[in-house]
Design an enzyme around this catalytic site. Structure first.
Site, short mmCIF file in Angstrom:
data_model
loop_
_atom_site.label_atom_id
_atom_site.label_comp_id
_atom_site.label_asym_id
_atom_site.label_seq_id
_atom_site.Cartn_x
_atom_site.Cartn_y
_atom_site.Cartn_z
N ARG A 188 -3.00 5.30 -31.32
CA ARG A 188 -1.63 4.44 -31.74
C ARG A 188 -0.50 5.12 -31.34
NH1 ARG A 188 -2.44 3.23 -37.84
NH2 ARG A 188 -4.42 4.40 -37.68
N GLU A 217 -4.83 11.62 -43.70
CA GLU A 217 -4.55 10.95 -44.95
C GLU A 217 -6.09 10.46 -45.41
OE1 GLU A 217 -2.70 7.01 -45.44
OE2 GLU A 217 -2.75 7.47 -47.68
O1 LIG Z 1 0.04 11.61 -41.17
P1 LIG Z 1 -1.65 11.71 -41.19
O2 LIG Z 1 -2.08 11.72 -42.27
O3 LIG Z 1 -2.25 12.68 -40.11
O4 LIG Z 1 -1.74 10.25 -40.57
C1 LIG Z 1 -1.26 9.82 -39.33
C2 LIG Z 1 -2.27 9.36 -38.34
O5 LIG Z 1 -3.36 8.59 -38.61
C3 LIG Z 1 -3.28 7.79 -37.79
O6 LIG Z 1 -4.38 8.14 -36.66
P2 LIG Z 1 -5.73 7.89 -36.52
O7 LIG Z 1 -6.26 9.30 -36.51
O8 LIG Z 1 -6.44 6.99 -37.61
O9 LIG Z 1 -6.10 7.48 -35.18
P3 LIG Z 1 -5.86 6.25 -34.28
O10 LIG Z 1 -4.44 6.31 -33.72
O11 LIG Z 1 -6.90 6.32 -33.19
O12 LIG Z 1 -6.22 4.86 -35.09
C4 LIG Z 1 -2.13 7.35 -37.21
O13 LIG Z 1 -1.89 6.75 -35.98
C5 LIG Z 1 -1.32 8.63 -37.06
O14 LIG Z 1 -1.72 9.23 -35.85
N1 LIG Z 2 -2.22 4.44 -44.57
C1 LIG Z 2 -2.21 4.59 -43.38
N2 LIG Z 2 -2.34 3.33 -42.78
C2 LIG Z 2 -2.31 3.04 -41.26
N3 LIG Z 2 -2.47 4.34 -40.44
C3 LIG Z 2 -2.58 5.46 -41.25
N4 LIG Z 2 -2.78 6.93 -40.88
C4 LIG Z 2 -2.71 7.48 -42.12
N5 LIG Z 2 -2.75 6.94 -43.13
C5 LIG Z 2 -2.48 5.49 -42.69
#
Ligand SMILES: O=P(O)(O)OC[C@H]1O[C@H](OP(=O)(O)OP(=O)(O)O)[C@H](O)[C@@H]1O
Ligand SMILES: Nc1ncnc2[nH]cnc12
Length: 171
Positions: free
Chosen positions: A58, A95
């Site tokens: 993302r 998270e």
């Molecule tokens: O602050 P944090 O607890 O680290 O969470 C935030 C991260 O979680 C999600 O990524 P994800 O790893 O789900 O990957 P994606 O972008 O491929 O969906 C989001 O895009 C952030 O990068």
């Molecule tokens: N609550 C949440 N919603 C979407 N993306 C996330 N990445 C980590 N926590 C998330």
């Protein structure tokens, strides 16, 4: 324009107890997407940003758009095994799990001014891993910009000493 109307809550995704902030309604809305990119980029105009960095996946969506808005280049930070040249890697907790991110070791040169971008700051694990990776390559990190911050998870504490953190939407 209230961008919160374009963020959808999905309870218990991807795990029980996680309230997932779904950005896909925002992404498909032309005015909403443009406004989000504008609001994420604006505080960093005129700051000499040379490189925008964003984490797969993302972070790529907003990162490339913001790089264009700031006339900067874009450096991808990717999930393991996806980058073809020599990489540095960093494992981290987020998270709802654990993961590893990688960057090409020649992606950033000493002293380059970097803006770190992601869609969402939750615990800060992902951004901390990204910031550590670019720091080790000698980046001058000017700031961090996200579309959404889940402030109750205290991600800002985790990514200190980086404190120039801009969030468009806070929960
Ligand atoms: O602050 P944090 O607890 O680290 O969470 C935030 C991260 O979680 C999600 O990524 P994800 O790893 O789900 O990957 P994606 O972008 O491929 O969906 C989001 O895009 C952030 O990068
Ligand atoms: N609550 C949440 N919603 C979407 N993306 C996330 N990445 C980590 N926590 C998330």
């Amino acid at each position: 324009m209230d961008l919160t109307t374009l963020i959808r809550d999905i309870p218990d995704y991807p795990k029980p107890g996680i309230n997932f902030k779904d950005i896909t309604p925002l992404l498909k809305d032309p005015a909403g997407l443009a406004m989000a990119v504008e609001r994420m980029a604006n505080p960093f105009r005129g700051k000499g940003i040379e490189v925008v960095c964003g984490a797969e996946s993302r972070g790529f969506i907003f990162g490339t758009a913001i790089a264009q808005a700031l006339s900067a280049g874009f450096v991808p930070i990717r999930k393991p095994g996806k980058l073809p040249h020599t990489t540095a890697s960093q494992s981290y907790d987020l998270e709802y799990g654990t993961d590893t991110l990688e960057i090409h070791t020649d992606a950033i040169s000493q002293g380059q001014k970097v803006l770190m971008v992601d869609d969402l700051l939750a615990t800060g694990g992902t951004l901390k891993a990204c910031l550590d990776l670019v720091h080790d390559l000698g980046a001058d990190v000017v700031g961090v910009t996200v579309a959404i911050e889940l402030a109750f998870l205290n991600g800002r504490e985790k990514i200190k000493p980086y404190d120039n953190v801009h969030a468009v939407i806070q929960y």
